[in-house]
Design an enzyme around this catalytic site. Structure first.
Site, PDB file in Angstrom:
ATOM      1  N   THR A 113     -13.171  -9.568 -16.356  1.00  0.00           N
ATOM      2  CA  THR A 113     -13.821 -10.743 -16.043  1.00  0.00           C
ATOM      3  C   THR A 113     -14.606 -11.058 -17.264  1.00  0.00           C
ATOM      4  O   THR A 113     -15.447 -10.705 -17.665  1.00  0.00           O
ATOM      5  CB  THR A 113     -15.006 -10.295 -14.825  1.00  0.00           C
ATOM      6  N   LYS A 188     -13.151 -16.404 -10.420  1.00  0.00           N
ATOM      7  CA  LYS A 188     -13.881 -15.370 -10.276  1.00  0.00           C
ATOM      8  C   LYS A 188     -15.295 -15.593 -10.650  1.00  0.00           C
ATOM      9  O   LYS A 188     -16.301 -14.846  -9.741  1.00  0.00           O
ATOM     10  CB  LYS A 188     -13.458 -14.421 -11.645  1.00  0.00           C
ATOM     11  N   LYS A 256     -23.608  -8.690 -16.538  1.00  0.00           N
ATOM     12  CA  LYS A 256     -22.934  -9.315 -17.633  1.00  0.00           C
ATOM     13  C   LYS A 256     -22.053 -10.545 -17.108  1.00  0.00           C
ATOM     14  O   LYS A 256     -21.960 -11.712 -17.630  1.00  0.00           O
ATOM     15  CB  LYS A 256     -21.922  -8.409 -18.238  1.00  0.00           C
TER      16      LYS A 256
END
Length: 308
Positions: A113, A188, A256
């Site tokens: 990701t 995402k 993150k």
């Protein structure tokens, strides 16, 4: 076979590439281990690499594949190379290590990701060697990785995606081509924003249920089967109310990811207040030593809601 629009691809499709696409895997963490194991079960996996080489060696012994000591050597072992690492800089480092061994027969499939602009930069570097690139982030947690039921959102050239599809199918239940490189990561980001809001709502709701002395497991079953039902309450509700926060999806990783979402929002002239709030709350919990726990550990931050 053509692929138009946002068509989901489901397991069960048999392609002429399925048995030909030798695949290598980089990154055997909580998600990567299960994903690589499913590639091996599908007869595709030839080699693995992990920064901690002992982990790669242990995997290789268990699954009968080759453990490569240097990331740059893995291109010689496969046509498709799947990357599943933690951060943007890690992806770029792995791409740079692979470059000397890449040619027009290779496809790099990044399941990490990262930001969309990082995916596009990775694709640019790979394209200089003639290789294809697909950004293919995943959703479904460690359970989905282990069971091969991940949802995979992919970006890339359609012809490259078609070649990579049997590899993705071995790791996921539903694979959707979202468009050009970067659109997988953009999708995402949407997913991670929604996860932040759902986490907030479930943690608050279950603290409210506890304050009312309701039978919490029954609450989870009832709301989970109604209009408020969602993956998170169904899979994390009963553990969080017992203060069990085994990952799952580590809080430090969602922290993150939400940083990526905020970065992408800024690039597009906007802001994400709920994501910013959730990230700030995660930061406090990470400072307290809870970063390796599942994101349901946000429940810890809701203890004081009904103490007055």
């Amino acid at each position: 076979m053509g692929h138009r629009g946002l068509k989901p691809y489901h397991r069960g499709f048999v392609s002429r590439h399925t048995f030909a696409m030798k695949t290598a895997f980089i990154g055997l963490g909580g998600m990567g281990h299960g994903m690589a194991a499913n590639l091996q079960a599908a007869g595709l996996l030839s080699a693995v690499y992990n920064r901690t080489h002992e982990k790669a060696e242990a995997f290789a012994r268990e699954y009968g594949v080759k453990a490569v000591a240097e990331a740059g050597d893995i291109a010689a072992e496969a046509e498709a190379i799947v990357i599943c690492v933690s951060a943007d800089d890690d992806v770029l480092a792995m791409v740079d290590a692979l470059l000397p061994g890449l040619n027009d027969q290779h496809i790099v499939i990044d399941c990490s990701t990262i930001a969309s602009d990082t995916a596009r930069e990775s694709a640019r570097r790979v394209a200089e060697k003639g290789a294809g690139f697909v950004d293919a982030p995943v959703s479904g947690g460690t359970e989905g990785a282990k069971n091969g039921t991940l949802s995979i959102m992919a970006g890339g050239d359609e012809a490259v995606f078609e070649r990579a599809r049997p590899v993705l199918d071995a790791m996921g239940k539903s694979i959707t081509h979202m468009g050009e490189v970067g659109t997988g990561q953009a999708t995402k980001a949407v997913n991670q924003i929604l996860c932040a809001g759902i986490n907030q709502a479930v943690c608050e709701g279950m603290r409210f249920a506890a304050a009312l002395d309701l039978p919490l497991e029954k609450v989870v079953d009832v709301v989970g089967s109604g209009a408020a039902g969602n993956w998170f309450v169904n899979h994390r509700g009963k553990t969080m109310v017992k203060d069990i926060f085994d990952p799952g999806f580590k809080m430090k990783h969602h922290h993150k990811d939400l940083g990526i979402c905020l970065h992408m929002a800024e690039l597009n002239g906007g802001e994400l207040p709920l994501s910013a709030q959730t990230r700030a709350e995660y930061e406090k919990l990470i400072e307290q030593g809870y970063g390796d726990e599942d994101i349901s550990a946000l429940y810890r931050a809701r203890r004081d809601l009904f103490d007055h």
